[in-house]
Design an enzyme around this catalytic site. Structure first.
Site, PDB file in Angstrom:
ATOM      1  N   CYS A 343       5.945 -40.047  18.026  1.00 45.12           N
ATOM      2  CA  CYS A 343       5.655 -40.924  19.170  1.00 45.12           C
ATOM      3  C   CYS A 343       4.190 -41.400  19.124  1.00 45.12           C
ATOM      4  CB  CYS A 343       5.991 -40.206  20.471  1.00 45.12           C
ATOM      5  SG  CYS A 343       6.133 -41.315  21.893  1.00 45.12           S
ATOM      6  N   HIS A 452      11.421 -37.915  20.063  1.00 46.52           N
ATOM      7  CA  HIS A 452      11.201 -36.569  20.579  1.00 46.52           C
ATOM      8  C   HIS A 452      12.493 -35.781  20.385  1.00 46.52           C
ATOM      9  CE1 HIS A 452       7.346 -37.369  22.456  1.00 46.52           C
ATOM     10  NE2 HIS A 452       7.835 -38.456  23.005  1.00 46.52           N
TER      11      HIS A 452
END
Length: 526
Positions: A343, A452
């Site tokens: 991310c 994630h």
């Protein structure tokens, strides 16, 4: 409201409220009751995506898992994500609602949001037999109490009986329990049905005199003493559960081990705005891995794999890395070892990060230049669950057996490929849309992804470990774990211990339902 509520309150943060709430959800579910967790307001950088692609606190997603139900935004209608200083991003029912200061939120915004909180609770209560509520911090923060919508005000709204929990592992448990009760109003104290002591290790007989004195002093019963439970592979609520990173280092024995069977050393950079550190729980649990949360150039130089994790403030964290020489250490490691970005960490690995709207920090900043991508910050947040496959058939230059990947995206920013960039995976959303995700360097030493939870998929995690070990000339792992099975075993172990430790007849009585000792409703919760 059809459901009855019980509430877990704590004498402070990190006393174990979240896991005790999860345990009660599992216990009620095993007894055959429809149960859901609820936390009106959660402050955390650990979040999860619901099936609909909405954002809630990670702890409530775990509690929903314990209850055997899908996570819902109604379980955590307000999520506060600190942005640095006294400012926070406020997420309401899964979407960004605004950026506010602490003073503005507590003095003005809370009352504005209270009707939505009530509505979310009513939605849950209408479909359940029991709602297990979790408080936030302490109910006795008298400086904030007037506008506190996470503790006694919620207990009153739901007409809930409350269990007050103190953490003996941190010391001062009797003083914290007594002080909390003393600072509550008379009618609030009346809602506290009893207290419990959490994280106890030692000789129980030495604790008994204090318990008896406390019961006499406050006029309330101790409903149990929950033992300290090591090795639970369950999500921590917030960064207080993150192992200390400032002085984290590998032992001399680990560094001296030159055998091909040694553990793969993985260094995760513990950024100041580290978000979703639970992404690495599954890796930490693997016996073939030694994972360190670190903040030193030395630890990065000693690592086989360096991971830049998610960040709530990507540009600020990149500046922090530069101020400590960590950026140069990561660039050097990419020439000699392996580097991964998750991310915000992937955004840092690119050529540039630009924030024209000032979402995080207005302006443009050079990245680490390890991936041929650039990122533009945007006002809208992407939140979605995805599944897909790796674009290539190899990882770190080694063939993989399982190309499937899965996880969830929670990020601000659009990442674009430069001419020579190759994506890491091809993903599909719940509505069937196809997405190209991440990037892989030409030499395959570096990759980044927005996913994630990617390591929670057993196939990918196992291939990641095998490929990382093979790259460094290490033998294949002797043992690999089934993460989902480990989590299920941990949830059941937690529930078993709590069920034995607490007076469940009394707690079930608060909810107006019967407790049947030894009863398990089918195999759904097991």
């Amino acid at each position: 409201m059809s459901a009855r509520a019980v509430m877990v309150l704590g004498t402070g943060s990190h006393v174990g409220k979240s896991l005790l709430t999860a345990a009660l959800c599992r216990i009620f579910a095993r007894q055959g009751y429809r149960v859901a967790p609820f936390k009106s307001q959660n402050m955390s950088l650990n979040s999860a995506a619901t099936i609909e692609g909405l954002e809630i606190g990670r702890a409530q997603a775990l509690q929903a898992e314990a209850a055997g139900v899908a996570p819902s935004v109604h379980m955590n209608p307000i999520l506060i994500k600190p942005s640095g200083g006294s400012s926070s991003q406020v997420v309401v029912r899964g979407k960004i609602w605004g950026q506010v200061t602490a003073a503005d939120y507590h003095q003005r915004r809370v009352e504005e949001l209270m009707p939505l909180v009530r509505e979310s609770y009513e939605v849950l209560a209408a479909s359940c037999d029991v709602v297990v509520m979790e408080g936030a911090g302490s109910p006795a923060e008298i400086n904030l109490k007037q506008h506190d919508i996470a503790n006694m005000r919620m207990a009153e709204m739901a007409d809930a009986r409350c269990l007050l929990v103190g953490d003996i592992d941190r010391g001062g448990v009797f003083a914290s329990l007594l002080g909390t009760l003393e600072l509550l109003e008379t009618e609030e104290r009346a809602r506290i049905g009893g207290f419990a002591i959490n994280k106890f290790r030692g000789d129980r007989s030495l604790l008994e005199p204090g318990i008896r004195m406390m019961e006499e002093r406050v006029g309330k019963a101790c409903l149990g003493v929950v033992p300290y439970l090591p090795s639970l592979v369950l999500d921590e609520e917030d960064s207080l559960g993150l192992p200390a990173a400032k002085h984290a280092e590998w032992t001399a024995d680990e560094l001296a081990d030159g055998s091909a069977d040694r553990r793969l050393r993985i260094a995760v950079v513990a950024l100041p705005s580290f978000s979703n550190f639970t992404d690495f729980d599954s890796l930490r649990a693997e016996p073939a891995v030694s994972l360190l949360f670190c903040r030193t150039v030395e630890a990065i130089a000693q690592a086989d794999v360096v991971i830049l994790p998610g960040s709530k403030q990507t540009m600020d964290d990149l500046m922090w890395m530069r101020g400590r020489g960590i950026d140069a250490a990561v660039q050097l490691r990419a020439r000699r070892g392996l580097v991964v970005g998750i991310c915000g960490g992937m955004q840092m690995l690119g050529e540039t990060i630009t924030d024209p709207l000032g979402v995080e920090r207005e302006g443009s900043m050079e990245g680490l230049g390890l991936l041929p991508i650039r990122t533009d910050m945007q006002a809208d947040k992407v939140t979605r669950n995805v599944v897909g496959k790796m674009a290539g058939a190899s990882l770190f230059g080694h063939a993989v057996a399982e190309r499937r990947v899965a996880g969830y995206e929670i990020h601000i920013g659009e990442t674009m490929y430069l001419s020579e960039g190759s994506h890491f995976a091809r993903l599909s959303t719940r509505d069937g849309a196809s997405i190209e995700d991440g990037c892989v360097s030409a030499d395959e030493r570096v990759f980044g992804t927005y996913l994630h939870g990617i390591f929670d998929e057993d196939g990918f995690r196992h291939d990641f470990i095998r490929a990382g070990r093979a790259f460094h000339g290490l033998n294949g792992p002797g043992e690999l774990y089934d993460w989902k099975q480990l989590r299920e075993e941990s949830l059941n172990r937690l529930a078993d211990e709590v069920e034995c430790a607490l007076d469940m007849e009394t707690i079930f009585g608060w909810a107006g339902v019967a407790y049947r000792r030894g009863f398990v409703a089918g195999d759904a919760a097991r």
